[in-house]
Design a protein around this motif. Structure first.
Motif, PDB file in Angstrom:
ATOM      1  N   SER A 212       0.860  -0.920   0.104  1.00 52.73           N
ATOM      2  CA  SER A 212       0.082   0.315  -0.140  1.00 52.73           C
ATOM      3  C   SER A 212       0.827   1.238  -0.232  1.00 52.73           C
ATOM      4  CB  SER A 212      -0.773   0.148   1.304  1.00 52.73           C
ATOM      5  OG  SER A 212      -1.677  -1.830   1.222  1.00 52.73           O
ATOM      6  N   CYS A 213       1.498   1.245   1.099  1.00 52.82           N
ATOM      7  CA  CYS A 213       3.044   2.730   0.888  1.00 52.82           C
ATOM      8  C   CYS A 213       3.723   2.367  -0.405  1.00 52.82           C
ATOM      9  CB  CYS A 213       3.840   2.507   2.079  1.00 52.82           C
ATOM     10  SG  CYS A 213       2.638   2.270   3.809  1.00 52.82           S
ATOM     11  N   GLN A 214       4.132   1.699  -0.668  1.00 55.81           N
ATOM     12  CA  GLN A 214       4.898   1.818  -2.582  1.00 55.81           C
ATOM     13  C   GLN A 214       4.300   1.896  -2.967  1.00 55.81           C
ATOM     14  OE1 GLN A 214       8.431   1.505  -1.313  1.00 55.81           O
ATOM     15  NE2 GLN A 214       7.941   2.412  -3.663  1.00 55.81           N
ATOM     16  N   MET A 215       2.844   1.500  -3.737  1.00 50.86           N
ATOM     17  CA  MET A 215       1.835   2.423  -4.580  1.00 50.86           C
ATOM     18  C   MET A 215       1.810   3.776  -3.913  1.00 50.86           C
ATOM     19  SD  MET A 215       1.221  -0.044  -6.426  1.00 50.86           S
ATOM     20  CE  MET A 215      -0.456   0.095  -6.966  1.00 50.86           C
ATOM     21  N   VAL A 216       1.533   4.052  -2.927  1.00 45.95           N
ATOM     22  CA  VAL A 216       0.732   5.510  -3.052  1.00 45.95           C
ATOM     23  C   VAL A 216       2.626   6.634  -2.740  1.00 45.95           C
ATOM     24  CG1 VAL A 216       0.446   7.510  -1.160  1.00 45.95           C
ATOM     25  CG2 VAL A 216      -0.669   5.557  -1.112  1.00 45.95           C
ATOM     26  N   ARG A 217       3.725   5.913  -2.570  1.00 43.84           N
ATOM     27  CA  ARG A 217       4.782   6.862  -2.717  1.00 43.84           C
ATOM     28  C   ARG A 217       5.276   6.740  -4.671  1.00 43.84           C
ATOM     29  NH1 ARG A 217       6.647   4.513   1.796  1.00 43.84           N
ATOM     30  NH2 ARG A 217       7.506   2.147   0.956  1.00 43.84           N
TER      31      ARG A 217
END
Length: 75
Positions: A57-62
């Protein structure tokens, strides 16, 4: 994916195919692990998934392929 956004709903901008392909690249050749972290008000499981130690999730947002929508991500 195209056609999945219901009328009168604000949907995430961007290319859904590029997002799908990026997620696929983040998980390629890696074991994906998902852990239940909560239950939403409708009784559905809220899970955090990672692959190779990367919070997906965090990587997709970043990387600009997703937005925070319903809750706060603790990245």
């Amino acid at each position: 994916m195209p056609g999945a956004c219901r009328h009168s709903r604000q949907c995430t901008p961007g290319d859904p195919y590029a997002s799908r392909d990026h997620l696929s690249s983040l998980t390629a050749g890696r074991s994906v692990r998902c852990e239940r972290v909560d239950t939403d008000r409708y009784g559905r499981a809220v899970v955090r998934c990672s692959a190779g130690g990367i919070d997906l999730s965090c990587q997709m947002v970043r990387d600009g392929f997703a937005v925070q929508r319903y809750g706060r991500l603790d990245c």
